[in-house]
Design a protein around this motif. Sequence first.
Motif, PDB file in Angstrom:
ATOM      1  N   SER A  51      24.615  46.295  41.618  1.00 52.85           N
ATOM      2  CA  SER A  51      25.685  47.083  42.070  1.00 52.85           C
ATOM      3  C   SER A  51      26.345  47.992  40.838  1.00 52.85           C
ATOM      4  N   LYS A  52      26.818  49.373  41.515  1.00 50.27           N
ATOM      5  CA  LYS A  52      27.388  50.180  40.749  1.00 50.27           C
ATOM      6  C   LYS A  52      28.749  50.450  41.099  1.00 50.27           C
ATOM      7  N   ARG A  53      29.385  49.905  42.038  1.00 48.14           N
ATOM      8  CA  ARG A  53      30.804  50.185  42.352  1.00 48.14           C
ATOM      9  C   ARG A  53      31.206  48.791  43.058  1.00 48.14           C
ATOM     10  N   ILE A  54      32.280  48.304  42.278  1.00 44.23           N
ATOM     11  CA  ILE A  54      32.645  46.702  42.579  1.00 44.23           C
ATOM     12  C   ILE A  54      33.965  46.884  42.835  1.00 44.23           C
ATOM     13  N   GLY A  77      29.320  49.775  32.590  1.00 39.52           N
ATOM     14  CA  GLY A  77      29.371  50.974  33.284  1.00 39.52           C
ATOM     15  C   GLY A  77      29.552  50.923  34.569  1.00 39.52           C
ATOM     16  N   LYS A  78      29.905  49.964  35.242  1.00 40.30           N
ATOM     17  CA  LYS A  78      30.252  49.664  36.488  1.00 40.30           C
ATOM     18  C   LYS A  78      31.589  50.509  36.892  1.00 40.30           C
ATOM     19  N   ARG A  79      31.583  50.786  38.100  1.00 39.17           N
ATOM     20  CA  ARG A  79      33.013  51.316  38.434  1.00 39.17           C
ATOM     21  C   ARG A  79      33.586  50.317  39.219  1.00 39.17           C
ATOM     22  N   VAL A  80      34.935  49.689  38.627  1.00 35.53           N
ATOM     23  CA  VAL A  80      35.608  48.659  39.481  1.00 35.53           C
ATOM     24  C   VAL A  80      36.841  49.279  39.954  1.00 35.53           C
ATOM     25  N   SER A  81      37.170  48.799  41.156  1.00 35.96           N
ATOM     26  CA  SER A  81      38.317  48.880  41.921  1.00 35.96           C
ATOM     27  C   SER A  81      38.871  47.629  42.030  1.00 35.96           C
ATOM     28  N   VAL A  82      40.485  47.676  42.216  1.00 34.33           N
ATOM     29  CA  VAL A  82      41.021  46.440  42.352  1.00 34.33           C
ATOM     30  C   VAL A  82      42.000  46.849  43.442  1.00 34.33           C
ATOM     31  N   PRO A  83      42.562  45.759  44.221  1.00 38.59           N
ATOM     32  CA  PRO A  83      43.611  45.775  45.227  1.00 38.59           C
ATOM     33  C   PRO A  83      45.048  46.119  44.964  1.00 38.59           C
ATOM     34  N   ARG A  84      45.604  46.849  45.841  1.00 37.84           N
ATOM     35  CA  ARG A  84      47.014  46.983  45.700  1.00 37.84           C
ATOM     36  C   ARG A  84      47.796  46.483  46.993  1.00 37.84           C
ATOM     37  N   CYS A  85      48.506  45.511  47.212  1.00 43.85           N
ATOM     38  CA  CYS A  85      49.022  45.106  48.484  1.00 43.85           C
ATOM     39  C   CYS A  85      50.183  45.994  48.572  1.00 43.85           C
ATOM     40  N   LYS A  86      50.309  46.373  49.923  1.00 46.96           N
ATOM     41  CA  LYS A  86      51.658  47.060  50.479  1.00 46.96           C
ATOM     42  C   LYS A  86      52.333  45.953  51.268  1.00 46.96           C
ATOM     43  N   LYS A  87      53.546  46.354  51.405  1.00 45.52           N
ATOM     44  CA  LYS A  87      54.638  45.384  51.976  1.00 45.52           C
ATOM     45  C   LYS A  87      54.304  45.228  53.578  1.00 45.52           C
ATOM     46  N   MET A  91      46.321  46.541  52.454  1.00 47.12           N
ATOM     47  CA  MET A  91      45.823  46.588  50.915  1.00 47.12           C
ATOM     48  C   MET A  91      44.908  47.979  50.857  1.00 47.12           C
ATOM     49  N   GLU A  92      45.075  48.441  49.685  1.00 46.49           N
ATOM     50  CA  GLU A  92      44.233  49.656  49.470  1.00 46.49           C
ATOM     51  C   GLU A  92      43.719  49.116  47.846  1.00 46.49           C
ATOM     52  N   ALA A  93      42.542  49.855  47.488  1.00 42.14           N
ATOM     53  CA  ALA A  93      41.864  49.484  46.374  1.00 42.14           C
ATOM     54  C   ALA A  93      41.944  51.096  45.609  1.00 42.14           C
ATOM     55  N   TYR A  94      42.038  50.624  44.175  1.00 39.05           N
ATOM     56  CA  TYR A  94      42.217  51.685  43.307  1.00 39.05           C
ATOM     57  C   TYR A  94      41.362  51.420  42.056  1.00 39.05           C
ATOM     58  N   GLU A  95      40.515  52.572  41.544  1.00 37.41           N
ATOM     59  CA  GLU A  95      39.519  52.371  40.250  1.00 37.41           C
ATOM     60  C   GLU A  95      40.444  52.191  39.013  1.00 37.41           C
ATOM     61  N   ASP A 125      29.489  48.578  46.448  1.00 30.87           N
ATOM     62  CA  ASP A 125      28.125  48.021  46.635  1.00 30.87           C
ATOM     63  C   ASP A 125      28.438  46.311  46.567  1.00 30.87           C
ATOM     64  N   LEU A 126      29.529  46.040  46.081  1.00 28.83           N
ATOM     65  CA  LEU A 126      29.861  44.650  46.046  1.00 28.83           C
ATOM     66  C   LEU A 126      31.418  44.417  46.127  1.00 28.83           C
ATOM     67  N   CYS A 127      31.687  43.288  46.880  1.00 25.27           N
ATOM     68  CA  CYS A 127      33.056  42.964  47.144  1.00 25.27           C
ATOM     69  C   CYS A 127      33.072  41.408  46.736  1.00 25.27           C
ATOM     70  N   ILE A 128      34.027  41.329  45.587  1.00 28.89           N
ATOM     71  CA  ILE A 128      34.271  39.787  45.120  1.00 28.89           C
ATOM     72  C   ILE A 128      35.720  39.726  45.764  1.00 28.89           C
ATOM     73  N   VAL A 129      35.715  38.431  46.325  1.00 31.27           N
ATOM     74  CA  VAL A 129      37.030  38.270  47.109  1.00 31.27           C
ATOM     75  C   VAL A 129      37.544  36.760  46.879  1.00 31.27           C
ATOM     76  N   PRO A 130      38.582  36.630  46.802  1.00 26.23           N
ATOM     77  CA  PRO A 130      39.431  35.205  46.486  1.00 26.23           C
ATOM     78  C   PRO A 130      39.577  34.468  47.716  1.00 26.23           C
ATOM     79  N   CYS A 131      39.706  33.111  47.334  1.00 28.20           N
ATOM     80  CA  CYS A 131      39.994  32.158  48.349  1.00 28.20           C
ATOM     81  C   CYS A 131      40.765  30.986  47.866  1.00 28.20           C
ATOM     82  N   LEU A 132      41.270  30.268  48.661  1.00 25.57           N
ATOM     83  CA  LEU A 132      41.761  28.923  48.287  1.00 25.57           C
ATOM     84  C   LEU A 132      40.556  27.901  48.430  1.00 25.57           C
ATOM     85  N   SER A 133      39.840  28.081  49.471  1.00 22.32           N
ATOM     86  CA  SER A 133      38.684  27.343  49.869  1.00 22.32           C
ATOM     87  C   SER A 133      37.884  27.911  50.625  1.00 22.32           C
TER      88      SER A 133
END
Length: 193
Positions: A51-54, A77-87, A91-95, A125-133
């Motif tokens: 993966s190059k963009r996560i 050297g991977k490019r990482v984006s993280v979420p920003r939640c809106k009311k 949700m949107e992602a920002y590097e 290329d890759l999405c790492i996602v949270p969960c309770l279960s």
Amino acid sequence: MDASQEDLRAAKQALRSQIKRERKELGSWYCTQADQLIFSNLKSTKEYKKSKRIFCYVSLEEEVDTRRIIREALGEGKRVSVPRCKKDGQMEAYEIKSLQDLEEGFHGISEPKPHCIQTDPGQFDLCIVPCLSCTEEGLRLGYGGGYYDRYLPKTSGFRILLCREMLVYQCIPAEKHDCFMDMVITEKRIIFC
């Protein structure tokens, strides 16, 4: 909403409450050890290596720790984006360039500062996602806000759930909009779904 849908949502909410109680009882030693092994398992996958963009969530205190993952990926050297939640439930992602690009945001969740550039969800290329279960089949039980269920269909990346082994369930109630993941990683297993 019909009665069966209401019953399904009530069952999911009861399960969320149960899992939150179980998660609190896991103990910090177990969680620290499990998170280190989950991190090692993730890094060993070809999906992570190539993966190059996560897209990666920024963990809350009781979730599988992703700050180490984010730091390591940026260092490689991977490019990482993280979420920003809106009311409005979106949700949107920002590097980000480092963890210094984060600040406390919506619901106390760390999110990208205003200077960060929004990312097209089709570029990951890759999405790492949270969960309770989750289940071994990759069905995710989230927190009930629907942010990821609305956002993930826009993404193109391979989807990985990080979950501690003791919180993997055999069965989770599912609704039509629930997204399945491609892989589940625990401290003991890498499961292709």
